[in-house]
Design an enzyme around this catalytic site. Structure first.
Site, PDB file in Angstrom:
ATOM      1  N   CYS A 361      -4.558  -5.711   5.382  1.00  0.00           N
ATOM      2  CA  CYS A 361      -5.615  -5.243   4.471  1.00  0.00           C
ATOM      3  C   CYS A 361      -5.027  -4.223   3.384  1.00  0.00           C
ATOM      4  O   CYS A 361      -4.880  -3.169   3.616  1.00  0.00           O
ATOM      5  CB  CYS A 361      -6.688  -4.404   5.445  1.00  0.00           C
ATOM      6  SG  CYS A 361      -7.988  -3.555   4.383  1.00  0.00           S
ATOM      7  N   CYS A 364      -7.325  -1.074   2.617  1.00  0.00           N
ATOM      8  CA  CYS A 364      -7.014  -0.030   3.582  1.00  0.00           C
ATOM      9  C   CYS A 364      -5.777   0.578   3.422  1.00  0.00           C
ATOM     10  O   CYS A 364      -5.678   1.891   3.418  1.00  0.00           O
ATOM     11  CB  CYS A 364      -7.231  -0.719   4.932  1.00  0.00           C
ATOM     12  SG  CYS A 364      -8.529  -1.766   5.304  1.00  0.00           S
ATOM     13  N   ASP A 365      -4.779  -0.112   3.226  1.00  0.00           N
ATOM     14  CA  ASP A 365      -3.525   0.422   3.424  1.00  0.00           C
ATOM     15  C   ASP A 365      -2.599   0.494   2.243  1.00  0.00           C
ATOM     16  O   ASP A 365      -1.593   1.390   1.992  1.00  0.00           O
ATOM     17  CB  ASP A 365      -2.810  -0.323   4.451  1.00  0.00           C
ATOM     18  CG  ASP A 365      -3.442  -0.525   6.014  1.00  0.00           C
ATOM     19  OD1 ASP A 365      -3.943   0.467   6.241  1.00  0.00           O
ATOM     20  OD2 ASP A 365      -3.243  -1.235   6.461  1.00  0.00           O
TER      21      ASP A 365
END
Ligand code: NAP
Length: 544
Positions: A361, A364-365
């Site tokens: 992701c 997200c990261d």
């Protein structure tokens, strides 16, 4: 407070009169400790003194004591800046670094009134969220006198502290008066809330959202009240809260079906972690999470949503019995809108370094890899969308694709090429290595099979999805050769009363197609419940 003296302002005498009236009705006294330093913020200190003097003229409810910041009491209460005000310091930990100037005047008066009333008026759902918190919350709210949204957020935090002085402490920090404290937290927009050292809210929130953010220690954008019932009977139970499930909830409920959506993980599914969506009709460009919030808020108008609750078993029959991790549902129909999960590469090091450099992701990261070097494995629309996102946020990304051309949509390929992001074709990552975290990938080039090593800090993988069919498989729902749920033209599976929609049935896997399938399935379910095919001996997906 009281900083303006223009003709349009309400006369000071009238304001004093109203305040006198409000304070007269208060049942409790209020203790204030005022810490000052001649060397620090003299204008803010003088302004606070003036406001306190004025207040003491109109009410005897306030017991004020002033000390130098070097006094023992400042140390006892952990006061770190001046001017500082402590409210009822013997019964709660509520500190204010700043002055009741401008918009903060409203916050200040509201705090005094809350303390004087001795009762906190939280809504019942908000109260439930707050009561369920069982570990400490040390809150910092950054505000400024010129911010009209700040009082609401500051008061949310004040209410949390007054209602739960056993676990909550609060510092209200005026960033104009305390630029050093603002710098320490990088708090250059207000209102901004931190709890236990984590940023939990930007901007003003309702008290329910504020308290959910405080409970979860991350910003919440949609509030879903908790449901405690152990058994719930519905017409339509939807498994999965992505676009298909949310749309089915709206359509089901609008058709008159009592509809609920149960989601074990992230509402919105993959959309929630998609950086930008550009092909959902009506919204030229929207962040995936924003689109999810819009959909969830819309669905909540119609259907109940049970987030963080996993469906563990479905028992066929009429009604169908659905056991979740929290309760039992009975339902006339179940719609499986369980979506799909990122596919794994299946190479050595992938599992070991997951969360330590390996990610599925980018939204997200990605920020963790700013200024660092990563590879993105894959050649479809996801890989290119996510690679562009990474490049945009300052990550040095190289795409590694096993074929000689991308499979992604044309306009994405054009945008990708225009950005000049490097790509290695006919190449596969065959191993991810490192010590504590990812340090390198081994890449095999085809044809020929020569291998090379690239040093990287991260490996992002976007090679498609595997449909989530664990629950479906358990109840005997037939799958296609590709592993998706088999269905007929009305989204019926082979098990009576069980339907499917969205990515779990294969197909184009677009947000708009998932939403369309959810709508179709809900309408088909409505028609089937009026006229059940399983009672009339008609057939489901496999003709049985
Ligand atoms: P996808 O279209 O299935 O592409 C997966 C990519 O990963 C392919 O290039 C595939 O290579 C590669 N791949 C698969 N297994 C691999 C392995 N073991 N090792 C190395 N490479 C592997 O998946 P997706 O990109 O996630 O897209 C899924 C769906 O969502 C698609 O329908 C797509 O259109 C949609 N989507 C749309 C957008 C958008 O509209 N902006 C954005 C994201 C996703 P091959 O080419 O060799 O098969």
């Amino acid at each position: 407070m009281g900083m303006q003296h223009d003709d349009a302002a309400i006369p000071v005498a009238e304001v004093q009169h109203q305040l006198e009236d409000l304070f007269r009705k208060l049942p409790s006294d209020i203790d204030l400790l005022f810490f000052t330093s001649p060397a620090r913020n003299p204008q803010f200190t003088e302004l606070t003194r003036a406001v306190l003097r004025m207040l003491r003229e109109i009410t005897s409810r306030i017991r004020l004591r002033e000390f130098d910041i070097d006094h023992d009491l400042a140390r006892k209460h952990g006061v770190i800046a001046a001017p500082a005000l402590l409210f009822n310091p013997e019964s709660c930990s509520l500190r204010w670094y700043g002055a009741p100037a401008g918009e903060e005047g409203r916050t200040f008066i509201e705090i005094l009134l809350l303390l004087g009333r001795g009762a906190v008026d939280l809504s019942l759902p908000a109260r439930k969220v707050l009561d369920a918190i069982d570990t400490r919350r040390d809150i910092k709210v950054f505000v400024s006198p010129t911010c009209p949204y700040c009082p609401q957020q500051a008061i949310n935090a004040v209410k949390a502290v007054l209602a739960r002085p056993d676990i909550c402490s609060l510092e209200i920090i005026d960033i104009q008066c305390n630029p050093d404290l603002a710098d320490r937290y990088d708090a250059h927009s207000v209102p901004q809330v931190w709890a236990n050292g984590r940023l939990i809210a930007l901007g003003a929130q309702s008290e329910e959202l504020f308290l959910s953010s405080l409970a979860k220690l991350e910003q919440q954008t949609v509030f879903i009240p908790d449901e405690t019932a152990e058994e719930i009977d519905v017409d339509l139970l939807i498994v999965g809260g992505g676009p298909a499930g949310l749309t089915a909830g709206i359509y089901g409920a609008r058709a008159g079906l009592r509809s609920v959506i149960v989601e074990r993980d992230l509402l919105g599914g993959q959309v929630a972690t998609t950086p930008v969506v550009e092909n959902y009709p009506g919204l030229t460009q929207v962040a995936g999470k924003t689109l999810v919030d819009i959909m969830v808020t819309h669905a909540l108008e119609y259907a109940k949503i049970f987030p963080g609750e996993a469906v563990v078993e479905i028992r066929p029959g009429q009604p169908l019995v659905v056991l979740t991790s929290r309760r039992k549902f009975t339902a006339k129909a179940v719609l499986l809108a369980t979506g799909a999960l990122p596919r794994k590469l299946g190479v050595p090091g992938e599992a070991r370094f997951f969360g330590r450099g390996v990610s599925y992701c980018a939204t997200c990261d990605g920020p963790l890899f700013k200024g660092k070097k990563v590879v993105m494995v894959g050649g479809g629309s996801s890989a290119l969308t996510e690679a562009m996102h990474l490049a945009n946020i300052g990550v040095a990304v190289t795409v590694i694709h096993r074929r000689d051309r991308f499979r992604a949509q044309d306009h994405l390929v054009r945008n990708f090429e225009a950005m000049g992001i490097p790509a290695l074709f006919n190449s596969q990552v065959v191993e991810i290595s490192g010590r504590e975290k990812v340090a390198a990938v081994r890449i095999r080039k085809d044809p020929g099979g020569e291998e090379s090593t690239m040093t990287v800090d991260g490996v992002f993988i976007a090679i498609g999805y595997e449909p989530t069919v664990d629950v479906a498989r358990k109840i005997g729902v037939k799958l296609t050769a590709e592993g998706y749920i088999g269905k007929d033209g009305r989204h019926r599976t082979n098990v009576p009363g069980i339907y499917c929609a969205g990515d779990v049935e294969g197909g184009y896997k677009q947000i708009v197609t998932a939403a369309g399938q959810g709508a179709e399935a809900a309408l088909a379910i409505f028609e089937d419940l009026v006229n059940p095919y399983w009672v009339k001996g008609k057939t489901g997906a496999d003709g049985s």
